[in-house]
Motif scaffolding. Structure first.
Motif, PDB file in Angstrom:
ATOM      1  N   SER A 207       0.018  -1.276  -2.646  1.00  0.00           N
ATOM      2  CA  SER A 207      -0.221  -0.769  -1.285  1.00  0.00           C
ATOM      3  C   SER A 207      -0.931   0.577  -1.322  1.00  0.00           C
ATOM      4  N   ARG A 208      -0.508   1.451  -2.230  1.00  0.00           N
ATOM      5  CA  ARG A 208      -1.172   2.756  -2.379  1.00  0.00           C
ATOM      6  C   ARG A 208      -2.644   2.569  -2.746  1.00  0.00           C
ATOM      7  N   TYR A 209      -2.905   1.637  -3.648  1.00  0.00           N
ATOM      8  CA  TYR A 209      -4.285   1.395  -4.052  1.00  0.00           C
ATOM      9  C   TYR A 209      -5.110   0.902  -2.859  1.00  0.00           C
ATOM     10  N   GLN A 210      -4.545  -0.001  -2.077  1.00  0.00           N
ATOM     11  CA  GLN A 210      -5.259  -0.539  -0.919  1.00  0.00           C
ATOM     12  C   GLN A 210      -5.516   0.520   0.150  1.00  0.00           C
ATOM     13  N   GLU A 211      -4.704   1.591   0.119  1.00  0.00           N
ATOM     14  CA  GLU A 211      -4.897   2.722   1.037  1.00  0.00           C
ATOM     15  C   GLU A 211      -5.887   3.740   0.485  1.00  0.00           C
ATOM     16  N   GLY A 212      -6.405   3.466  -0.718  1.00  0.00           N
ATOM     17  CA  GLY A 212      -7.381   4.356  -1.322  1.00  0.00           C
ATOM     18  C   GLY A 212      -6.785   5.506  -2.108  1.00  0.00           C
ATOM     19  N   LYS A 213      -5.495   5.432  -2.423  1.00  0.00           N
ATOM     20  CA  LYS A 213      -4.815   6.508  -3.147  1.00  0.00           C
ATOM     21  C   LYS A 213      -4.818   6.223  -4.653  1.00  0.00           C
ATOM     22  N   PRO A 214      -4.787   7.275  -5.467  1.00  0.00           N
ATOM     23  CA  PRO A 214      -4.726   7.083  -6.920  1.00  0.00           C
ATOM     24  C   PRO A 214      -3.416   6.401  -7.333  1.00  0.00           C
TER      25      PRO A 214
END
Length: 342
Positions: A207-214
């Protein structure tokens, strides 16, 4: 019947019959035993991880075709699995990572009480990954780059200034390895190894990746995550500066595509109770030849991730895999039946 009783017209037919009668016992003796496991019960033991049940279903299907009465599998963690096999509380598993689980195997009795065979799945990997975007933007290539506070903060998800790494389930072999690396590479001050239910933690990581977060996480192949966060497209492996494994046994191959992943390039093998193995050469032979690729298991795991995750689904996936690999599968069965004659 004797040759004297054969008249001239029937002599050829009569001699043919006599020859067939003479050779019949030879053919009967040489015929393979179709069900060498008939009358023998077998108890599998597997991890509690549903994503690893697929290869177990393939193994159970083969043993059933050999006539074994395959019982409901027991489920437990890896150290207890080896102990159960050693004590004779279960008969086989197809889930032993040869190098990762070496300590569990040895502590359960090793070759004195267990038999390790086959090459169920070659080329299995473990290591640390981060998202490709962050890796390229900040030139992050090694796990030791996370010793820099400014780099560690990029992966901080709770505001404490330390990188949050998705770790491994407590009780798994990888937990021991990751914690060892944290100390060996001096990461304890800047990295938090978040341990718990791995797939639940990875759901948050994705989910973090899909939000553009490292993102920073431990992982292994095969499993479905490698088909969602794809190496080279979405994420990259981090290297380690040198191989440092628990127990100091560092003379193993840890290199993958020119990177030292810090974990042995491993092989999944079958392990059987020694008592069961000695009495069941057919089962030993089948499990010694059975093989599934990491790509096939990862693809099956992705089906589970997309919702086909019931026990019935997994059993169907195994049946479909067997049908697609029937020629090789029948060869394993034939060799197992041949082994039962010896």
């Amino acid at each position: 019947m004797s040759s004297e009783r054969c008249n001239s017209k029937a002599r050829k037919l009569c001699l043919t019959a006599l020859l067939a009668m003479a050779l019949a016992p030879v053919f009967t003796f040489a015929a393979p035993v179709q069900n060498p496991g008939k009358g023998t019960s077998v108890t599998p033991i597997f991890p509690t991880i549903a994503e690893e049940r697929f290869r177990g279903e393939v193994a159970m299907a083969g043993l059933k075709e050999l006539g074994y009465d395959v019982k409901q599998p027991k489920e437990t963690d890896y150290p207890a699995m080896m102990l159960a096999l050693s004590y004779g509380d279960a008969d086989f598993t197809v889930h032993e990572w040869e190098k990762l689980h070496a300590a569990f195997y040895a502590k359960a009795g090793g070759d004195d009480t267990l038999v390790k065979v086959g090459n169920i799945m070659p080329g299995v990997l473990q290591g640390y990954m981060i998202d490709k975007k962050t890796a390229e933007q900040y030139n992050i290539t090694s796990i030791t780059d996370l010793k820099k506070p400014e780099i560690a903060k990029l992966f901080d998800s709770n505001g404490d200034g330390k990188a949050d790494m998705t770790g491994c389930n407590p009780g798994w072999g990888c937990e021991v390895m990751v914690e060892h690396h944290m100390k060996a590479y001096g990461l304890e001050k800047t990295v938090t190894d978040n341990r718990g239910s791995y797939f639940a933690l990875m759901a948050d990581t994705i989910s973090r990746y899909q939000e553009g977060k490292p993102i920073l996480y431990f992982t292994w192949v095969p499993q479905w995550i490698s088909t969602v966060l794809v190496e080279g497209r979405d994420v990259v492996w981090l290297s380690v500066p040198y191989t440092d494994l628990p127990g100091g046994k560092n003379d193993v191959d840890t290199d993958y595509k020119g990177k030292n992943l810090g974990f042995p390039i491993d092989t999944i093998r079958a392990v059987l109770s020694k008592e069961f193995a000695e009495k069941n050469p057919a089962a030993v032979k089948f499990l010694s030849e059975m093989q599934i690729t990491t790509e096939d298991e990862s693809a099956q795991n992705l089906k589970m991730h997309k919702g086909e995750n019931t026990p019935a689904d997994i059993k169907r996936h195994a049946a479909e895999w067997i049908a697609a690999h029937r020629a090789a599968y029948d060869g394993w069965l034939a060799d197992a039946r041949e082994a039962a004659k010896k």
